[in-house]
Design a protein around this motif. Structure first.
Motif, short mmCIF file in Angstrom:
data_model
loop_
_atom_site.label_atom_id
_atom_site.label_comp_id
_atom_site.label_asym_id
_atom_site.label_seq_id
_atom_site.Cartn_x
_atom_site.Cartn_y
_atom_site.Cartn_z
N LEU A 120 24.89 43.40 58.40
CA LEU A 120 26.31 43.66 58.08
C LEU A 120 26.48 42.66 56.88
O LEU A 120 27.19 42.93 56.03
N GLY A 121 26.08 41.32 57.09
CA GLY A 121 26.28 40.34 56.01
C GLY A 121 25.55 40.82 54.63
O GLY A 121 26.30 40.76 53.74
N ALA A 122 24.57 41.56 54.83
CA ALA A 122 23.65 41.90 53.44
C ALA A 122 24.63 43.07 52.95
O ALA A 122 24.72 42.88 51.66
N LEU A 123 25.05 43.85 53.62
CA LEU A 123 25.86 44.95 53.11
C LEU A 123 27.15 44.61 52.48
O LEU A 123 27.47 45.00 51.46
N LEU A 124 27.65 43.74 53.02
CA LEU A 124 29.04 43.26 52.50
C LEU A 124 28.78 42.45 51.16
O LEU A 124 29.76 42.54 50.39
N LEU A 125 27.80 41.76 51.12
CA LEU A 125 27.62 41.04 50.02
C LEU A 125 27.28 41.97 48.91
O LEU A 125 27.62 41.75 47.82
N PHE A 126 26.43 42.98 48.99
CA PHE A 126 26.08 43.80 48.29
C PHE A 126 27.22 44.55 47.68
O PHE A 126 27.52 44.82 46.65
N ILE A 127 28.41 45.02 48.57
CA ILE A 127 29.44 45.63 48.25
C ILE A 127 30.38 44.80 47.33
O ILE A 127 31.12 44.95 46.24
N GLY A 128 30.53 43.45 47.83
CA GLY A 128 31.32 42.52 47.05
C GLY A 128 31.04 42.23 45.71
O GLY A 128 31.75 42.23 44.84
N ASN A 129 29.46 42.17 45.50
CA ASN A 129 29.35 41.72 44.30
C ASN A 129 29.22 42.78 43.39
O ASN A 129 29.53 42.98 42.07
N LEU A 130 29.03 44.29 43.94
CA LEU A 130 29.12 45.53 42.94
C LEU A 130 30.43 45.57 42.70
O LEU A 130 30.88 45.88 41.44
N CYS A 131 31.43 45.48 43.59
CA CYS A 131 32.79 45.59 43.01
C CYS A 131 33.40 44.54 42.03
O CYS A 131 34.17 44.77 41.26
N LEU A 132 33.14 43.12 42.30
CA LEU A 132 33.36 42.25 41.41
C LEU A 132 32.65 42.59 40.04
O LEU A 132 33.35 42.60 39.14
N GLY A 133 31.44 43.09 39.65
CA GLY A 133 30.97 43.36 38.56
C GLY A 133 31.66 44.39 37.83
O GLY A 133 31.99 44.58 36.58
N SER A 134 31.94 45.67 38.66
CA SER A 134 32.93 46.70 38.24
C SER A 134 34.26 46.22 37.68
O SER A 134 34.53 46.77 36.59
N SER A 135 34.73 45.62 38.43
CA SER A 135 36.14 44.93 37.81
C SER A 135 35.86 44.19 36.73
O SER A 135 36.82 44.10 35.89
N LEU A 136 35.00 43.36 36.87
CA LEU A 136 34.95 42.61 35.46
C LEU A 136 34.67 43.33 34.13
O LEU A 136 34.69 42.87 32.97
N VAL A 137 33.80 44.51 34.16
CA VAL A 137 33.47 45.47 33.21
C VAL A 137 34.97 45.75 32.41
O VAL A 137 34.98 45.56 31.14
N VAL A 138 35.84 46.02 33.12
CA VAL A 138 37.20 46.54 32.85
C VAL A 138 38.02 45.33 32.18
O VAL A 138 38.58 45.33 31.20
N TYR A 139 37.98 44.18 33.11
CA TYR A 139 38.73 42.96 32.77
C TYR A 139 38.31 42.44 31.49
O TYR A 139 39.17 42.18 30.60
N ASP A 140 36.86 42.26 31.12
CA ASP A 140 36.35 41.68 29.88
C ASP A 140 36.81 42.50 28.72
O ASP A 140 37.25 42.09 27.54
N SER A 141 36.87 43.81 29.00
CA SER A 141 37.25 44.71 27.84
C SER A 141 38.89 44.46 27.23
O SER A 141 39.06 44.68 26.37
N ILE A 142 39.53 44.22 28.36
CA ILE A 142 40.91 44.03 28.17
C ILE A 142 41.27 42.78 27.08
O ILE A 142 42.45 42.70 26.48
N LEU A 143 40.31 41.60 26.88
CA LEU A 143 40.38 40.68 26.13
C LEU A 143 40.35 41.14 24.84
O LEU A 143 41.55 40.59 24.12
N ILE A 144 39.97 42.05 24.34
CA ILE A 144 40.12 42.95 23.06
C ILE A 144 41.40 43.32 22.78
O ILE A 144 42.04 43.35 21.81
N ASP A 145 42.08 43.91 23.92
CA ASP A 145 43.58 44.69 23.74
C ASP A 145 44.36 43.68 23.56
O ASP A 145 45.44 43.76 22.80
#
Length: 457
Positions: free
Chosen positions: A133-158
């Motif tokens: 369960l811990g491994a699965l949650l770490l996987f989900i958390g890291n994937l969601c973090l990276g996904s949110s940061l993709v959009v977040y970093d692009s907002i810097l240009i805006d």
């Protein structure tokens, strides 16, 4: 101008909204990704495999059975990060392509953030033999973090013009370190005083993991309320199909023409190497300190607090150095320091806290500056209309989603049975990254991308 006030020509409302997302997600990055979860998951896995939690004098040598493969409990967390990033290599570019075609970028960013925060909250249930369960949650958390940061970093240009991006990016990172410091300070008190609070250390750790999820989720409402949506400016057109199909088409077109932007590609490759090294050093530091150097959890949290405190000022200082000498030179100087840090880490004596704290101070000085300036420097090299998609490639090596470094660290540990050769092996990533970075001609790259030239690069 105040230390963290909005730079000129940047809307104050959006500046605070942008900066506070670094504040929000840093609670997860520090408490979960950097300090508590890897050693905690390791202990849970060791209990399942050996019936006890390994120590420097009595290590756990029995492997876990994961899909028929023998996995060392000490390498489990790092393999999970590796798998999450391999999946990210396919998933994050699609997220970026979708974001470039959406008029509601902030909603997409916040949706991923709230999903990751929920996964972090559920880590409170990881205990007993529930290492899977811990491994699965770490996987989900890291994937969601990276996904949110993709959009977040692009907002810097805006929100920031070219000459203000180094300052905005550096100050946002400083906000992140401040937020991570405050939450980690609270968690240090809880873990240290767990007996006085009438709970076990494991319970204190799980409550700290819960607090990181709540912190991330609740503070994400600030960027949701303060950032403005803008019409998409994507320059790649796909004739028909669903949004996802169009996004794959946009991604294919961008990858096909990436070779046109040679300096952009070279910078990205350099970043993927040296940031892989940075992220791996940060993600393995608590495990290295506990399992190799023999420090207690309280010492590790206190050291990370020191790193966070120093990094707050380090990010600001690096931003001001870049304003004088340019981000490119400043990043290169930071990588030289990282190489010296890895060498020092290999030589650290066990159970000696002063050298360990000295290394933490050195990490804090260069940590935020190299990452913040890399983000703003890369933003100058992205063709108009492909911001989120290019940042999705950038995120493949961003914090908490690096894969080659954690794979090398895990393999070297599994082969040698020691974390010392594993930590020194990471020096190769900084050497290769620096060698590639010095070949990047920033002025040429900005011109190739069709962007306005800032005064200093």
């Amino acid at each position: 101008m105040g230390l963290l006030s909005a730079p000129a020509a940047v809307d104050k409302r959006e500046y605070w909204g942008f900066s506070l997302y670094d504040w929000a997600n840093s609670g997860y990055v520090t408490t979960v990704g950097t300090v508590l979860f890897a050693p905690y998951l390791t202990s849970v896995a060791e209990q399942a495999a050996c019936g006890y939690s390994g120590t420097t004098d009595h290590p756990c040598r029995t492997n876990l059975d994961v899909l028929g493969l023998g996995i060392s409990p000490g390498s489990l967390a790092f393999y999970v990060v590796t798998v999450a990033t391999l999946v990210s290599a396919l998933f994050l570019p699609v997220v970026g392509a979708i974001a470039d075609r959406m008029a509601r970028k902030k909603l997409l960013m916040c949706a991923f953030a709230w999903a990751g925060a929920l996964a972090a909250c559920c880590m409170v249930f990881v205990g007993g033999g529930r290492w899977a369960l811990g491994a699965l949650l770490l996987f989900i958390g890291n994937l969601c973090l990276g996904s949110s940061l993709v959009v977040y970093d692009s907002i810097l240009i805006d929100i920031a013009p070219p000459d203000q991006r180094d300052a905005v990016s550096s100050r946002a990172w400083a906000f992140g370190y401040a937020g991570g410091f405050i939450l980690l300070l609270v968690n240090l008190a809880v873990v240290t005083a767990h007996d006085a609070l009438g709970m076990s250390q494991g319970t204190a750790v799980r409550l700290s993991l819960l607090s990181a999820g709540l912190w991330w989720g609740l503070f994400t409402f600030f960027p949701y309320l303060r950032l403005r949506d803008r019409p998409p400016t994507s320059v790649v057109q796909v004739r028909s199909g669903s949004l996802v199909r169009q996004s794959f088409g946009q991604l294919a077109a961008t990858l096909k023409h990436l070779r046109t932007y040679k300096m952009t590609m070279l910078f990205l490759i350099a970043y993927l190497f040296f940031n892989d090294g940075i992220q791996t050093v940060i993600s393995v530091s608590s495990t290295y300190g506990e399992k190799q150097l023999g420090f207690e959890t309280q010492v590790l949290i206190a050291t990370i607090l020191l790193v966070q405190f120093v990094a707050f000022f380090g990010a600001i200082v690096f931003g001001r150095v870049a304003a004088r000498y340019g981000a490119h030179r400043t990043i290169a100087g930071g990588l030289v320091i990282w190489i010296l840090i890895v060498i020092a880490g290999f030589l650290l004596p066990a159970h000696q806290i002063v050298p360990f704290l000295a290394m933490g101070t050195a990490i804090g000085i260069v940590l935020g500056g190299t990452q913040a300036l890399s983000r703003s420097a890369f933003s100058q090299l992205i063709p108009k209309g492909r911001e989120a998609e290019y940042f999705s490639l950038y995120q493949a090596g961003e914090r908490g989603t690096s894969w080659l470094g954690t794979l090398v660290f895990g393999l070297v540990h599994q082969i040698t049975g020691s974390y010392r050769p594993a930590i020194v092996a990471l020096g190769l990533f900084f050497v290769v990254g620096l060698a590639l970075l010095v070949r990047v001609d920033m002025r040429r790259g900005i011109t190739e991308a069709g962007n306005a030239q800032p005064n200093i690069v």
